[in-house]
Every structure is written in structure tokens, then in C-alpha cells.
Design a protein around this motif. Structure first.
Motif, mmCIF file in Angstrom:
data_model
loop_
_atom_site.group_PDB
_atom_site.id
_atom_site.type_symbol
_atom_site.label_atom_id
_atom_site.label_comp_id
_atom_site.label_asym_id
_atom_site.label_seq_id
_atom_site.Cartn_x
_atom_site.Cartn_y
_atom_site.Cartn_z
ATOM 1 N N LEU A 162 33.045 3.299 51.650
ATOM 2 C CA LEU A 162 34.419 3.940 51.829
ATOM 3 C C LEU A 162 34.481 5.479 52.648
ATOM 4 N N THR A 216 41.847 12.084 59.388
ATOM 5 C CA THR A 216 41.643 10.770 58.367
ATOM 6 C C THR A 216 40.264 11.859 57.773
ATOM 7 N N PHE A 227 44.080 8.498 51.179
ATOM 8 C CA PHE A 227 43.150 7.762 51.287
ATOM 9 C C PHE A 227 41.858 8.609 49.989
ATOM 10 N N TYR A 229 41.134 6.235 47.703
ATOM 11 C CA TYR A 229 40.878 5.519 46.788
ATOM 12 C C TYR A 229 39.817 5.107 45.805
ATOM 13 N N TYR B 636 41.298 -0.665 49.879
ATOM 14 C CA TYR B 636 40.800 0.122 49.283
ATOM 15 C C TYR B 636 40.507 0.416 51.477
ATOM 16 N N ALA B 637 39.268 0.066 51.675
ATOM 17 C CA ALA B 637 39.068 0.356 53.127
ATOM 18 C C ALA B 637 40.922 -0.329 54.709
ATOM 19 N N GLY B 639 43.496 -0.196 53.399
ATOM 20 C CA GLY B 639 44.446 0.866 52.584
ATOM 21 C C GLY B 639 44.435 2.047 53.671
ATOM 22 N N ILE B 640 43.026 2.484 53.837
ATOM 23 C CA ILE B 640 42.706 3.852 54.890
ATOM 24 C C ILE B 640 43.106 3.429 56.054
ATOM 25 N N ALA B 641 42.460 1.785 56.390
ATOM 26 C CA ALA B 641 43.060 1.986 58.068
ATOM 27 C C ALA B 641 44.226 1.996 58.415
ATOM 28 N N GLY B 643 46.463 3.457 56.390
ATOM 29 C CA GLY B 643 47.072 5.424 56.473
ATOM 30 C C GLY B 643 46.164 5.925 57.861
ATOM 31 N N LEU B 644 45.742 5.010 58.709
ATOM 32 C CA LEU B 644 44.774 6.292 60.018
ATOM 33 C C LEU B 644 45.356 5.255 60.944
#
Lengths: 491, 657
Positions: A162, A216, A227, A229, B636-637, B639-641, B643-644
């Protein structure tokens, strides 16, 4: 490159020399933990002295304006040295019983510190990225430091994957900004953005994308919701001293990045990024606290609460963007206070885990106040400070941020209210540990452990800082207002 | 140099407290050495500071010496410095606090000898010294308030020192709670001062509050009354007086130190310190005078019939504190501090003496089971006799001078009613003190026959402090008023010291100095004072006996009985302390209990249920959020994406704005 450049980057050189010296000592006299720690502490002491000496020079730049030496650089470098020194001091009590080598641990930590120090001095986007990577790569290593422990390995791999993902996003953002402003120098970026604010240049969608990617990437590094996690897994899996470091070092380092990037480079457009920071701060502190409420593992609880603390620090940033430069002072004070009190709390957990097999479950703390009165008292102090109860450092840190946020008014003042509510909620899970320590009977009647002199020394330092910065905030405020002044003068 | 010495005075007992609290338990019977030593050294340094302050040496001068320790809260407009001010008023208080404090520490070495909590006692005593010294030295209201709470805390800890005794625990709680009532007033007063003046520094705020034509959002008389509310709690003035008699459950040295000589004076000190706002506050002064003199006569009337030796002294303390407030209220600030000092010494002496008596007759406090102790415990007897003569107001002992000054000032300042009540109180004072001496030391022994053969004088570590306190009880009045009236025509020593402190207050009151007339009004008042004191004393002799040198009168219990039968209501009122405890029981236990029960019901049914629901919702939310943490990197990834994408969307919206 010329002679004066080398003098200006002397702190960085001292840090890297320290890391190499530790390696050399470990090769020459293998397995001598004391020698390794002595080398590390002497090296860090020299680094601190060099930082102070260089820091007493007037503010200047080196390497054609990519590297900057000002009050902020000096303050942050000293803070990093303190954080790393305390982490190294706390580690042996945890590492030794698990047969984990101390030398590599110390080396990797000091390398990470050199990365953080590079961030604090960088005024060039590429150099900032370089520093960031130099800081977080050792972090991945440390998270997986307990190789035979599957949790440790799993947490490290998640953190690495991540982390790389977010680094890529961040780099992408840098590319956008560079492409649309034509420079990687922070000052040049700022002057172009000033034109955008004055409507001589348009706020193009590309620039907006760049901002989004940068935000981000940074939000990931400071573990802002959504962000965050990676934190619980990485924090719980890591060896306890590493968790302590991860919750403090990279966070303060990433905030250094935010100060250089958002305040100095993107500062002119603070009105544009303020709404995003407000939302980030609000969700971060609220969600961090909500999840921390339900944890019955103290390490995990502190991990989630560190998310909440990120949110509080973001409120300081929001107060700055809302027109109150004291917000930055609050942010810096909070960073320093948080470093000491949180490391102190983790040190107590590490001390308890000296006995192999002891978990960081809440039950471990039952009756601690009677079994090991000193550890109980210190843990109570750190938890009270984390809650923000006077006269500790944590109280004053919150007070400065809240005051600045209230003065900023508008939605930022709403953040101040939310912060107070959150701090009250946090009291619940912090004080629950105190209740366990003093009002529950010990789970086992094992005799109390003996803790090393290093551990007590480190705990004394953390305690002294937690109390002194609460009673005499003036000790720190002078340095901090100089540091914040250096930032706002440039931006 | 004094910038260093003054903090050290507080630092020494602080060190003693920390040291004893941490390692005292292991020291056993040696636990007293560090705390007593610390206070002893603090006394030496303190007296050096006091000497320099009172002689006006540099850097003290007229206005006193202020030293700033550090800036505690440097937050913009709300700025609080921790600093100390030593002026002549503080110096006078330092004399009382440090001297009596030190002697009580020494006395306790012997008195607490058999107590298992030896170290704990000394730790608390040192904590009290820290708090009390901070209170008199602080130059900011906020720090005074912190110290105010700290003395309350140490008082609580010491009253409840014998925590296994339910009455002691209850008394400690009562003292704490009643004090809280006053503290609320004081806290409001401090806030009002800040609202009015924007500073919490005592000197500055006094100047600003009383400045000519200052526009104050909160009138100065309100501020004065709020501050007085705090003073009433700490100094146990009616109707907040109920805690002090119960506080006698604590060990006797504590009663002497805290509940007679020092802490209870804090209220008097506070009003004296803030005298300009009272002077400018008009009728606030009358309130102070009325409450003071009422407390004086109320408490004196109760003291006349009590049989517990310590309770007689406790009510006597209330009554004397009432005198001091009456004195402040009539504008005689100097006289109040004068009485504070003399009273501190002779009342401290009387309490320590009563402790020695209690010690001798094996923890018996009831005077009906004493008698005839004079020959068995001669040192205690002689010193207590000195203390009694002093408090009764017989010249030339200390109490005569200070009390006469209060009464004289009241009369001359136009408060004849205060003077009249004060004279009645003076008769009562002489009466109850010699009743106490008569019942305890003279006449036939009524001691339990089992205890009788074991009666012994206390060790010298206890009797020496008694004698050391007896000396100032004799000469302090003479010394402090020398060469002023009634002995000469100059300004008294103390009046000279305190003149700069009260100058502003006196100016505001517009009181002119009238020359002392020995053969005019002052001489007349003086004569009245002496006559009433002797009257009270002789009455007590007739009723409860006397054996003083050649004078031998037998007690006359028959006369006592017939006299009390003639005024049954007054007698019962006095005996039952005017039913204040019953009134409190009715108000706070019966009525308060009903209200409390309703509040509990309301709280449980309405407030708690609401809060619990909120809490339950919160915890549920937390649990649901936890589920987001699946442990799978892909999620998770993602989720981050996501969020982005949201982030990019919002920045695009912001850019398009």
C-alpha cells in the motif's frame, strides 16, 4: 557543490555517519548490544550538537536552492533525533528476549531519520520525494523485523504494497504540479500559484488533479481517514518498539512534508485546499476515536488513537489555512508533545512485554498500579497527557490548536468543537486502561520484572518532557514560533 | 538573591513532601527527620526574608518585592504568571505560618509517636505547608485559587487522617463540601475580576477595579461579596461555619496548625489583601462586619456549654475569627491582622495544650472526666493558663491589645453596635476559657480511676513547643503595638508595617487618623474592655472554681444548675449549637434527599437512557467500522483508489468554482 554546502548539510552527514558507524561497530565486535547502543547514542548526540551549531547560522540555502536551512529545519531535526534516540533506548528490553538483533534495528532507524531530516530541509519537490522514500523504506523493513512472526511479516507486506501504491500516487501528483507550473522548486511553484490566485493564470483541471494526488499521497503517509487502512495491521503486527516508532516518526516526518509542500509551495492556494483539509480532519479524528473505543488490545487502541491525533494536528493545519498562523505553532507543539507521550506509552508496553508471551491485551494491565507502581504511575501520566488533561504537555498542545481554530472562525471553529467532543470521547478508552491498572486485581501473580537502566532513562526523559512542556510550554514555544515564522515568512 | 530564596521557602516543604511520600514508609520512626528539617530550614530562610521585608531593605522597599517565577499560561490575552509577592502583609503571615508550622511539626514528633501512619502524617503536614505558603506568597488570583484548593485538600486529608474512624471520614467530607460552597463564590469572583480588569495579577487588578471612573461590567461590590463568599468558607463564618467544629476529629496538631492558626486565617488574609475592593464596595463592608460579629457571638454562646475540650476551643476559634471579620468590616484592617497574629499564637498554644491534656488522660476529651490536673501536668497547665489569660483579654498579654484595638476602632468608626456585641462576646470569651481551665485543671479529679495512676506529663519534644508559643502569647501584643497606643503616642510597630498595604483602602474609606486620647474616649473604651474581661473571668471562677496562687474558690455546680434552669431555652440552644446541625440535616438530608431521589430518577430514566443510547449507537458504529478492516490488501487498495477519486472530484469542483 562547494564547501559551504557541505557545512549546511552537516546534520544529514552526521546522521548517515552514525548509521554507518553502528554497522561498523557491529561488524568489529559482533553481538555487543551495549557497544551498539553506545555508538548510536553518541552518534545521535553528535548529530544533535551539529544540528544546533549549524542551526545557529542565519537561514540559508544550499545546492542551488534545493536544500534550505531555517528554524523549522533545526526544530524538526532535533525532534527526529529525540524520537530515534528514545526508540533505540526502549528497544533492547523487547528485542533481547526475542533474540532479535539490536544493531540492524538501530542502523535502519537512523537511516530512516536521515530521510526525515532530508524532508525537513527540502524545498524542492523531487528532493522531498527522495526524503519521503528514504524515510518510509526503512519503515517497511522494521515492520517485518520479527521475521519468524507471521503477523509481523504480513503487516510488513501490506504496509509495503500500500505504501508503494501511495508513493506512486504522490509522485504522479508531483508530475502534474511540475508540468503545470514548470518548476520543481517550492518557491517557484508558490509564485506561479500566486498568479493562479490572482486569476492571471487559470486553475486548470490538471492542477486540480495534481492537488488531489498529492493530498491523497500525503494523507496515506499520515494515516488520515480514509487512507488509514494500513495502520492497524502494520501497527499490531510490528514488534512493539517499532509500532511506537511508526506511530510517531513517519507521522511527524510526513507532517514536515506537509509543511514544506502545502504551506510553503501550495500556500498561496490555501483557500482552495482548506475545505479538503477540514473534511479530512473531521473524519480522521472522529473515525479514529470511534474505532479506538471498541479495542481491547492496548497496542491496537493506541494505533487507532494515533489516527485521531493525526486529525487533531490537521485541525492546526486547517486553522493556518483559515488565516491563523498560530495553527502551525499548534501543529508543531502537538507533534513534539505527541512524540514524547506516545513513545512513553509504547515504552511501558514494551517494558511489560519483556517477558515473552505477554500480549498487549487490556488484561495485561490489570493491577499494574500495585504490581509495578512506577510503570503504573508513568503509564497513567502518558495516558492523561494523551487525553489532554492539564498540566501535561498534551493539554497544552490541544489548547493551542483549539485556540487557533476558534480564532480562525467559520468551519474551522466547528472543527475546534468537534475536537473537544472527540477528546472527551477519547478519555473513555484512555482512562479505561487506568481503571484496569488501579481497580482490577492482577491476572497473574508472576513477580514484577526488572527493567534495564536504559529503559528507565528513556522513560525519565519522556516523563520529563511530558510534564515540563505542560508546566513550562514557554521552553518550546520560542523555538516553535521561530520555526512557524520561518515557514510563513517564506510562503 | 531573594528571587531565589522566596521560591526556596516553598521548595523545601515540597521536597519534604515528595521525599516522604515516596520513601517515608521505609523510614519508620525516622520519617520525621526530613519533613521537620525541611520546615525548620524554611523557617530560618523565611525569617531572614521577613526581617528584610519589614525593615524595608532593598529590594523590598515600601511596596514589597515581586518575583516572577515563570509564565504559566502564555496564551494571548489570557496570560497568567506564576510569581510571588512579599510585602509587609505577606511577611506578617509568614511569621505566623512558618513559626507555628515549625513548632507543630516538632510537637507532632511526640504526639504522633505511636501512630502507624507516622510518615503519612508528616507527608500531609508538609503538603499543607506548601499549599499555605503558596497561598500567602502568590501574586495572582489563579495561583491563590490553586493554593486555596490545595489547603482544602490537605485539610481534608488531615481531618480524615484516622480514616478507619467513620466520624473522622464524615467530618473530612463535610469540611470539603462546605468549603466547596464558598469556593464557588470565590471562583466566580475571580472570573468577575478577569472580566472587569483583564488581568489576574492581584496588585494590578486592585488598582484597576478601584480606579476613578472605571467602567466595570460587574460592579465592584458584587466582586467584593463573591470574594468574601470564598473567605467565609475557608474561615468558617456563619452560615458556612458548621464544618470547623467537626474538623476537630483530626489529630490535635492538625487542629492547632490548620484549624486555629493558619488555614482558617486564609479568609481574613484574602479580604485584607483585597481591601481596596471592599473599601470601594460600599455596603459590602457592612455585610462583612455583620456576618463577622454575628459569628462571634453565636460561636461564643455555644462555647459556653460544650464539654468536649477541643470543641470549646473550636467554637472559640470561630468566635475570634468573627472578631477579625468584624474588624475588617469596620475598616480596621490593621487591627484584624494584629488579632490574626496574636490569635494564631495563643490559639495554637491552647490547641497543642489540649492535645497534651488529651494525651495525659489517655485520649479522653470530655472535660467532665478531667479536673485537678494542674499538679500532674504542670507544664501543660502553666502554658494553657497563659494562653487563656491571653485570649480572655487581660492586660498585658497579647490578646488584650489586639482585641481592644478591634473594639476601639469599631466604636470610633461609627459601628457602635459592633462594639456593643463585641463587648458581650468579650465577657463570654473570658467566661468560657476559665470554665475550661476550671473544669480541666482545678478542683477535684473526675478522671477514670483506671487511668488516674498513669497520668503523666508529655515528653519535652511536646512541652518545649508549648513554652515557645507561650512567650509570644505574652509579649506579642506589647511588641507589635509598641510604641503606639495605649502605651505611647507614636504609631505602633505593626501599624507602621502595614500602613503601605492598607493605604489605598484607607484613602477610599476616607478615614482620618484621630490622635489617641488616653484620658478621653480611648481610655474609656480601654477601661470597659478590661472590666468586662475581668467580669467574665471572675464569674467563671465563682461557678467552676479557681485555685490560682493564694486564691482558692470551690466550684459551685448547684449555682450552675439553678442558673441554667432559669434560662432553659438559651441553655438548650447553646448546648445544641443553635440546632444548626439539625437544620442542615433537615435541609440537606431530608429535603435534599427527596430532591436527590427525584434527580436520580430523572437521571436514570431520562438522562442515562439518552446517553446510553448514544453510547450504544457509537459503539455499534465502531464495530461496523471495524468490519471495514478486512485484512485483504486488495480491498484496502480499492479503498484508497476510491478515496483518490473522491478527492480528485472535490478538487475539480473547487477548481471549477
Amino acid at each position: 557543490m562547494n564547501g559551504s554546502d557541505v557545512i549546511i548539510i552537516a546534520p544529514l552527514i552526521a546522521a548517515i555517519a552514525t548509521a554507518i558507524a553502528i554497522l561498523v561497530v557491529d561488524i568489529v565486535v559482533p553481538g555487543r548490544t551495549n557497544a551498539v547502543i553506545a555508538t548510536a547514542l553518541i552518534g545521535l548526540g553528535v548529530t544533535a550538537v551539529v544540528t544546533l551549531t549549524v542551526g545557529s547560522m542565519p537561514p540559508t540555502t544550499a545546492y542551488g536552492g534545493a536544500y534550505k536551512l531555517d528554524a523549522l529545519t533545526t526544530f524538526l531535526d532535533l525532534l527526529f533525533v529525540a524520537v530515534i534516540a528514545m526508540t533505540i533506548v526502549f528497544a533492547p528490553d523487547y528485542l533481547a528476549p526475542r533474540r532479535l538483533p539490536v544493531a540492524e534495528f538501530a542502523t535502519v532507524l537512523v537511516f530512516a531519520m536521515s530521510g526525515a531530516m532530508l524532508i525537513s530541509a527540502s524545498v524542492d519537490l523531487l528532493l522531498l520525494f527522495l526524503g519521503l522514500e528514504l524515510m518510509v523504506l526503512p519503515g517497511y523493513l522494521l515492520a517485518g523485523y520479527h521475521k519468524s512472526d507471521s503477523y509481523s511479516t504480513e503487516g510488513a507486506i501490506k504496509y509495503f504494497l500500500l505504501g508503494s501504491f501511495s508513493s506512486a500516487i504522490f509522485l504522479f501528483g508531483l508530475a502534474f504540479v511540475w508540468g503545470l507550473t514548470g518548476s520543481t522548486r517550492v518557491a517557484d511553484v508558490a509564485s506561479v500559484l500566486t498568479q493562479v490566485v490572482n486569476h492571471t493564470l487559470p486553475f486548470s483541471p490538471g492542477l486540480a488533479m495534481g492537488f488531489a494526488f498529492l493530498t491523497t499521497g500525503v494523507a496515506f503517509k499520515i494515516a488520515a481517514v480514509p487512507f488509514h487502512y494500513w495502520t492497524p495491521d502494520a501497527y499490531q503486527g510490528s514488534p512493539t518498539p517499532v509500532t511506537g516508532y511508526l506511530s510517531v516518526g513517519p507521522k511527524v516526518g510526513a507532517f514536515a512534508l506537509i509543511l514544506r509542500l502545502f504551506v510553503e509551495a501550495l500556500g498561496p492556494m490555501k483557500a482552495e485546499w482548506l475545505p479538503v483539509v477540514i473534511v479530512l480532519a473531521a473524519t480522521t479524528m472522529t473515525l479514529g476515536n470511534l474505532v479506538a473505543l471498541t479495542q481491547d488490545n492496548v497496542k491496537r487502541m493506541l494505533a487507532y488513537s494515533s489516527i485521531a491525533h493525526t486529525g487533531y494536528m490537521l485541525v492546526g493545519l486547517a486553522a493556518y489555512a483559515g488565516g491563523q498562523p498560530q495553527g502551525l505553532e499548534g501543529l508543531l507543539f502537538y507533534g513534539a508533545a505527541y512524540s514524547f507521550m506516545n513513545l512513553g506509552a509504547f515504552a511501558v508496553i514494551a517494558a511489560l512485554q519483556k517477558r515473552a508471551g505477554v500480549t498487549s491485551q487490556l488484561a495485561t494491565f490489570a493491577g499494574l498500579g500495585r504490581k509495578e507502581p512506577w510503570l503504573g504511575v508513568l503509564m497513567t501520566l502518558f495516558l492523561l497527557s494523551l487525553t489532554g488533561i492539564p498540566p501535561t504537555a498534551g493539554f497544552f498542545a490541544k489548547a493551542v490548536i483549539i485556540l487557533a481554530a476558534v480564532q480562525a472562525g467559520g468551519w474551522v471553529a466547528f472543527l475546534a468543537v468537534l475536537l473537544v467532543v472527540n477528546a472527551a470521547a477519547a478519555a473513555f478508552y484512555y482512562l479505561r486502561v487506568v481503571v484496569y491498572m488501579y481497580m482490577r486485581d492482577p491476572a497473574s501473580d508472576a513477580p514484577p520484572l526488572r527493567h534495564g537502566r536504559l529503559m528507565w532513562g528513556g522513560l525519565t526523559a519522556a516523563t520529563a518532557a511530558t510534564i515540563l512542556f505542560g508546566l513550562f510550554p514557554g521552553l518550546l514555544l520560542g523555538m516553535i514560533s521561530a520555526a512557524a515564522g520561518a515557514l510563513t515568512a517564506a510562503g | 538573591m531573594f528571587g531565589f530564596l522566596v521560591p526556596v521557602i516553598i521548595g523545601l516543604p515540597l521536597f519534604g513532601f515528595l521525599f516522604t511520600a515516596l520513601v517515608g514508609r521505609r523510614l519508620g520512626k525516622q520519617a520525621y527527620i526530613v519533613p521537620v528539617g525541611a520546615v525548620g530550614i524554611a523557617w530560618l530562610i523565611g525569617m531572614w526574608v521577613v526581617f528584610n521585608a519589614l525593615t524595608g531593605a532593598e529590594p523590598f522597599g515600601e511596596g514589597g518585592f515581586a518575583t516572577r517565577l515563570y509564565s504559566w499560561i502564555p496564551a494571548g490575552a489570557f496570560h497568567v504568571d506564576v510569581g510571588f509577592l512579599v510585602d509587609n502583609l505577606t511577611a506578617c503571615l509568614l511569621i505566623v505560618v512558618l513559626t507555628i508550622g515549625f513548632l507543630v511539626h516538632v510537637y507532632s514528633i511526640g504526639y504522633m509517636d505511636h501512630d502507624p501512619g507516622y510518615w503519612r502524617f508528616f507527608a500531609y503536614l508538609n503538603l499543607f505547608m506548601v499549599s499555605m505558603l503558596l497561598l500567602v506568597l502568590a501574586d495572582s488570583f489563579l495561583v491563590v485559587f490553586v493554593a486555596w484548593e490545595l489547603v482544602g485538600l490537605s485539610s481534608y486529608l488531615l481531618i480524615g487522617f484516622w480514616k478507619h474512624k467513620p466520624s473522622a471520614a464524615l467530618a473530612a467530607k463535610k469540611a470539603f463540601i462546605v468549603n466547596r460552597v464558598g469556593d464557588v463564590g470565590f471562583a466566580l469572583g475571580i472570573m468577575a475580576i478577569f472580566v472587569d480588569t483583564g488581568t489576574l495579577n492581584i496588585q494590578e487588578s486592585m488598582t484597576r477595579l478601584t480606579a476613578e471612573g472605571a467602567a466595570l461590567p460587574i460592579p465592584v461590590w458584587v466582586v467584593a461579596l463573591l470574594v468574601f463568599a470564598g473567605a467565609m468558607g475557608k474561615s468558617a463564618q456563619f452560615p458556612l461555619h458548621v464544618w470547623l467544629p467537626d474538623a476537630m476529629e483530626g489529630p490535635t496538631p492538625v487542629s492547632a496548625l490548620i484549624h486555629a492558626a493558619t488555614m482558617v486565617n486564609a479568609g481574613v488574609y484574602l479580604v485584607a489583601r483585597t481591601n481596596p475592593i471592599f473599601a470601594a464596595g460600599g455596603d459590602a463592608m457592612v455585610v462583612v462586619a455583620a456576618i463577622g460579629i454575628f459569628t462571634a457571638i453565636l460561636a461564643a454562646s455555644i462555647a459556653m456549654t460544650q464539654t468536649d475540650i477541643k470543641r470549646v476551643l473550636a467554637y472559640s476559634t470561630l468566635s475570634q475569627l468573627g472578631y477579625m471579620f468584624a474588624s475588617l468590616g469596620v475598616g480596621a484592617f490593621t487591627a484584624a491582622i494584629f488579632h490574626l497574629m496574636t490569635h494564631g499564637f495563643f490559639k495554637g498554644l491552647l490547641f497543642l495544650g489540649s492535645g497534651s491534656v488529651i494525651h495525659a488522660v489517655h485520649e479522653e476529651q470530655d472535660m467532665r472526666r478531667m479536673g485537678g490536673l494542674a499538679s500532674k501536668i504542670p507544664h501543660t497547665y502553666r502554658t494553657m493558663l497563659i494562653g487563656s489569660i491571653a485570649i480572655a483579654g487581660i492586660p498585658p498579654l497579647a490578646g488584650f491589645f489586639s482585641k481592644d484595638e478591634i473594639l476601639g476602632e469599631a466604636f470610633k468608626n461609627g459601628f457602635q453596635w459592633v462594639w456593643l456585641i463585641g463587648i458581650v462576646v468579650a465577657v463570654m470569651t473570658a467566661f468560657y476559657m476559665f470554665r475550661l481551665i476550671g473544669l480541666t485543671f482545678w478542683g477535684e479529679s473526675r478522671v477514670d480511676p483506671a487511668v488516674e495512676p498513669h497520668i503523666h506529663e508529655s515528653p519535652s519534644v511536646m512541652t518545649t513547643p508549648l513554652w515557645l508559643l507561650a512567650i509570644p502569647s505574652i509579649v506579642l501584643g506589647l511588641v507589635l503595638s509598641w510604641p503606639g497606643p495605649p502605651l505611647g503616642t507614636g504609631t505602633g510597630l505593626l501599624a507602621g508595617w502595614l500602613a503601605p498595604v492598607f493605604e489605598h483602602g484607607h484613602e477610599l474609606l476616607g478615614r482620618a487618623e484621630t490622635p489617641f486620647q488616653l484620658f478621653g474616649i480611648d481610655g474609656g473604651l480601654l477601661l470597659v474592655s478590661i472590666v468586662v474581661a475581668v467580669l467574665g473571668m471572675v464569674t467563671a471562677w465563682r461557678l467552676f472554681g479557681a485555685s490560682l496562687g493564694g486564691l482558692r474558690w470551690r466550684p459551685d455546680p448547684e449555682r450552675v444548675r439553678s442558673l441554667t434552669a432559669r434560662v432553659p431555652f438559651l441553655y438548650r440552644a447553646s448546648l445544641n449549637k443553635w440546632w444548626f446541625d439539625d437544620l442542615n440535616h433537615l435541609i440537606f438530608i431530608v429535603v435534599g434527599g427527596r430532591v436527590g431521589a427525584f434527580a436520580w430518577w430523572f437521571d436514570r430514566r431520562v438522562v442515562d437512557d439518552t446517553v446510553n443510547d448514544i453510547a450504544a449507537t457509537t459503539v455499534d458504529a465502531g464495530k461496523n467500522l471495524r468490519r471495514v478492516q478486512t485484512g485483504r490488501v486488495q480491498n484496502y487498495a480499492l479503498g484508497i483508489a476510491l478515496g483518490l477519486i473522491v478527492m480528485a472530484g472535490s478538487f475539480l469542483v473547487l477548481a471549477a468554482r
